[in-house]
Design an enzyme around this catalytic site. Structure first.
Site, PDB file in Angstrom:
ATOM      1  N   GLY A  38       0.786  -1.235   0.000  1.00 57.58           N
ATOM      2  CA  GLY A  38       0.000   0.000   0.000  1.00 57.58           C
ATOM      3  C   GLY A  38       0.816   1.283   0.000  1.00 57.58           C
ATOM      4  O   GLY A  38       0.294   2.349   0.348  1.00 57.58           O
ATOM      5  N   ASN A  97       1.763   2.970  -2.537  1.00 56.79           N
ATOM      6  CA  ASN A  97       1.143   3.884  -3.510  1.00 56.79           C
ATOM      7  C   ASN A  97      -0.208   4.397  -3.026  1.00 56.79           C
ATOM      8  O   ASN A  97      -0.546   5.566  -3.242  1.00 56.79           O
ATOM      9  CB  ASN A  97       1.007   3.190  -4.868  1.00 56.79           C
ATOM     10  CG  ASN A  97       2.332   3.163  -5.595  1.00 56.79           C
ATOM     11  OD1 ASN A  97       2.808   4.189  -6.041  1.00 56.79           O
ATOM     12  ND2 ASN A  97       2.940   1.989  -5.678  1.00 56.79           N
ATOM     13  N   MET A 118      -2.588  -6.999  -7.959  1.00 57.79           N
ATOM     14  CA  MET A 118      -1.888  -8.103  -8.639  1.00 57.79           C
ATOM     15  C   MET A 118      -2.783  -8.939  -9.548  1.00 57.79           C
ATOM     16  O   MET A 118      -2.342  -9.979 -10.029  1.00 57.79           O
ATOM     17  CB  MET A 118      -1.249  -9.031  -7.594  1.00 57.79           C
ATOM     18  CG  MET A 118      -0.264  -8.360  -6.699  1.00 57.79           C
ATOM     19  SD  MET A 118       1.231  -7.931  -7.594  1.00 57.79           S
ATOM     20  CE  MET A 118       2.363  -7.749  -6.246  1.00 57.79           C
ATOM     21  N   LEU A 142      -7.835  -7.591 -14.670  1.00 60.58           N
ATOM     22  CA  LEU A 142      -9.261  -7.271 -14.735  1.00 60.58           C
ATOM     23  C   LEU A 142      -9.789  -7.793 -16.068  1.00 60.58           C
ATOM     24  O   LEU A 142      -9.107  -7.734 -17.087  1.00 60.58           O
ATOM     25  CB  LEU A 142      -9.465  -5.754 -14.648  1.00 60.58           C
ATOM     26  CG  LEU A 142      -9.081  -5.123 -13.316  1.00 60.58           C
ATOM     27  CD1 LEU A 142      -9.083  -3.609 -13.439  1.00 60.58           C
ATOM     28  CD2 LEU A 142     -10.010  -5.580 -12.202  1.00 60.58           C
ATOM     29  N   ASN A 196      -3.028   2.264 -13.913  1.00 58.07           N
ATOM     30  CA  ASN A 196      -2.167   1.341 -13.163  1.00 58.07           C
ATOM     31  C   ASN A 196      -0.793   1.984 -13.038  1.00 58.07           C
ATOM     32  O   ASN A 196      -0.374   2.745 -13.913  1.00 58.07           O
ATOM     33  CB  ASN A 196      -2.055   0.021 -13.939  1.00 58.07           C
ATOM     34  CG  ASN A 196      -1.144  -0.989 -13.252  1.00 58.07           C
ATOM     35  OD1 ASN A 196      -1.277  -1.253 -12.059  1.00 58.07           O
ATOM     36  ND2 ASN A 196      -0.209  -1.561 -14.006  1.00 58.07           N
ATOM     37  N   HIS A 223       3.196   0.906 -12.797  1.00 54.35           N
ATOM     38  CA  HIS A 223       4.108  -0.228 -12.989  1.00 54.35           C
ATOM     39  C   HIS A 223       5.547   0.247 -12.738  1.00 54.35           C
ATOM     40  O   HIS A 223       5.942   1.305 -13.232  1.00 54.35           O
ATOM     41  CB  HIS A 223       3.987  -0.775 -14.421  1.00 54.35           C
ATOM     42  CG  HIS A 223       4.908  -1.926 -14.653  1.00 54.35           C
ATOM     43  ND1 HIS A 223       4.649  -3.192 -14.148  1.00 54.35           N
ATOM     44  CD2 HIS A 223       6.104  -2.008 -15.280  1.00 54.35           C
ATOM     45  CE1 HIS A 223       5.653  -3.993 -14.475  1.00 54.35           C
ATOM     46  NE2 HIS A 223       6.553  -3.313 -15.162  1.00 54.35           N
ATOM     47  N   GLU A 237      -7.031  -4.668 -21.767  1.00 56.03           N
ATOM     48  CA  GLU A 237      -7.189  -6.064 -21.367  1.00 56.03           C
ATOM     49  C   GLU A 237      -5.897  -6.870 -21.355  1.00 56.03           C
ATOM     50  O   GLU A 237      -5.907  -8.054 -21.053  1.00 56.03           O
ATOM     51  CB  GLU A 237      -8.249  -6.727 -22.253  1.00 56.03           C
ATOM     52  CG  GLU A 237      -9.622  -6.181 -21.898  1.00 56.03           C
ATOM     53  CD  GLU A 237     -10.731  -6.679 -22.805  1.00 56.03           C
ATOM     54  OE1 GLU A 237     -10.732  -7.873 -23.103  1.00 56.03           O
ATOM     55  OE2 GLU A 237     -11.572  -5.861 -23.195  1.00 56.03           O
ATOM     56  N   ALA A 267      10.144   7.849  -8.028  1.00 51.44           N
ATOM     57  CA  ALA A 267       9.304   7.859  -9.235  1.00 51.44           C
ATOM     58  C   ALA A 267       7.837   7.594  -8.906  1.00 51.44           C
ATOM     59  O   ALA A 267       6.969   8.437  -9.147  1.00 51.44           O
ATOM     60  CB  ALA A 267       9.833   6.849 -10.249  1.00 51.44           C
ATOM     61  N   GLU A 268       7.542   6.444  -8.310  1.00 52.49           N
ATOM     62  CA  GLU A 268       6.134   6.079  -8.089  1.00 52.49           C
ATOM     63  C   GLU A 268       5.431   7.114  -7.218  1.00 52.49           C
ATOM     64  O   GLU A 268       4.308   7.546  -7.513  1.00 52.49           O
ATOM     65  CB  GLU A 268       6.039   4.703  -7.422  1.00 52.49           C
ATOM     66  CG  GLU A 268       6.600   3.598  -8.284  1.00 52.49           C
ATOM     67  CD  GLU A 268       6.361   2.208  -7.712  1.00 52.49           C
ATOM     68  OE1 GLU A 268       5.309   1.961  -7.110  1.00 52.49           O
ATOM     69  OE2 GLU A 268       7.249   1.355  -7.873  1.00 52.49           O
TER      70      GLU A 268
HETATM   71  C1  GRF Z   1       4.619  -1.086  -6.795  1.00 55.30           C
HETATM   72  O1  GRF Z   1       5.952  -1.266  -7.159  1.00 55.30           O
HETATM   73  C2  GRF Z   1       3.783  -0.809  -8.008  1.00 55.30           C
HETATM   74  O2  GRF Z   1       4.454  -0.093  -8.986  1.00 55.30           O
HETATM   75  C3  GRF Z   1       3.477  -2.199  -8.493  1.00 55.30           C
HETATM   76  O3  GRF Z   1       3.312  -2.971  -7.348  1.00 55.30           O
HETATM   77  C4  GRF Z   1       4.016  -2.379  -6.254  1.00 55.30           C
HETATM   78  C5  GRF Z   1       3.017  -2.153  -5.170  1.00 55.30           C
HETATM   79  O4  GRF Z   1       3.538  -1.653  -4.019  1.00 55.30           O
HETATM   80  N1  GRF Z   1       2.358  -2.210  -9.393  1.00 55.30           N
HETATM   81  P1  GRF Z   1       2.581  -1.043  -2.904  1.00 55.30           P
HETATM   82  O5  GRF Z   1       1.497  -2.064  -2.594  1.00 55.30           O
HETATM   83  O6  GRF Z   1       2.015   0.250  -3.411  1.00 55.30           O
HETATM   84  O7  GRF Z   1       3.471  -0.845  -1.710  1.00 55.30           O
END
Ligand code: GRF
Length: 213
Positions: free
Chosen positions: A12, A14, A91, A94, A108, A110, A148, A180-181
């Site tokens: 979590g 993000n 994970m 959909l 999403n 990534h 998809e 980055a994220e």
């Molecule tokens: C992140 O690296 C995101 O980019 C990927 O899965 C990971 C999730 O991490 N899709 P979190 O659950 O947000 O800690």
């Protein structure tokens, strides 16, 4: 208000960056309406509870097929006025029913620069492992619209980070998350909540950018 449903499966991080961006006022017209976890006992669920957000576990393992899982997800969101579904470490794939229902309203994140190190099986530490094995000097994160296929919809935002000789997959993952994220996911939500994105085929056109610093 622009209403989000955030889908999670893990730590979590993000989700937390969206919660923080709402609380700090960067996402001032956004509300996280609910969080859906694809499995029980995730730390993402704890974060959602701590923030007082409605949380549902829709356990993928309890559904034998994609159509049934999609239907349950659609039911859970029904009547909540969701504007955007954010897959934040979700994970599960959909299905077409869900994707059609929320067409161009699912994003999403990534942890690589798509189209490198993405697709089926490249989740968790694996994109970082793959980046190190390939020997790239830059990697990063991508926010994209969801279609998809795995990691294949139009790209909304990307940010690069350096790869160092001393990196392990874990160190690289931490750097990508922190640099980055954490930045581009709230930024992407901001752009969509403020109607600043147009999709043109595979390309997205960003009408105006605000810095999140
Ligand atoms: C992140 O690296 C995101 O980019 C990927 O899965 C990971 C999730 O991490 N899709 P979190 O659950 O947000 O800690």
């Amino acid at each position: 208000m622009f209403r989000l449903a955030v889908f999670v499966s893990g730590g979590g991080t993000n989700l937390q960056s969206i919660i923080d961006s709402v609380e700090e006022g960067f996402l001032s017209n956004v509300v996280i309406d609910c969080v859906i976890a694809s499995k029980p006992d995730t730390y993402a669920e704890v974060r959602a509870h701590n923030a007082g957000i409605d949380t549902f576990v829709v356990n993928r393992k309890e559904f034998s097929d994609q159509t049934e899982y999609d239907s349950e997800l659609i039911d859970k969101l029904s009547g909540r006025g969701i504007d955007l579904v954010v897959l934040a470490g979700f994970m599960c794939l959909l299905g077409s029913e869900f994707i059609r229902k929320y067409k161009n309203r699912i994003i999403n994140i990534h942890p690589s620069l798509i189209p490198a190190f993405c697709g089926h099986g490249l989740y968790g530490l694996r994109p970082h492992q793959a980046a190190l094995e390939y020997g790239v000097k830059l990697t990063g994160a991508t926010v994209h619209f969801v279609d998809e296929e795995y990691d294949s919809g139009p790209i909304l935002l990307q940010k690069s980070v350096p790869v160092y000789d001393t990196d392990t997959p874990e160190l690289l993952q931490q750097r990508v998350m922190a640099l980055a994220e954490k930045e581009i996911l709230p930024q992407a939500v901001y752009l969509l909540a403020n109607n600043k994105v147009k999709i043109s085929g595979r390309r997205t056109i960003i009408l105006e950018v605000q810095n999140n610093d």
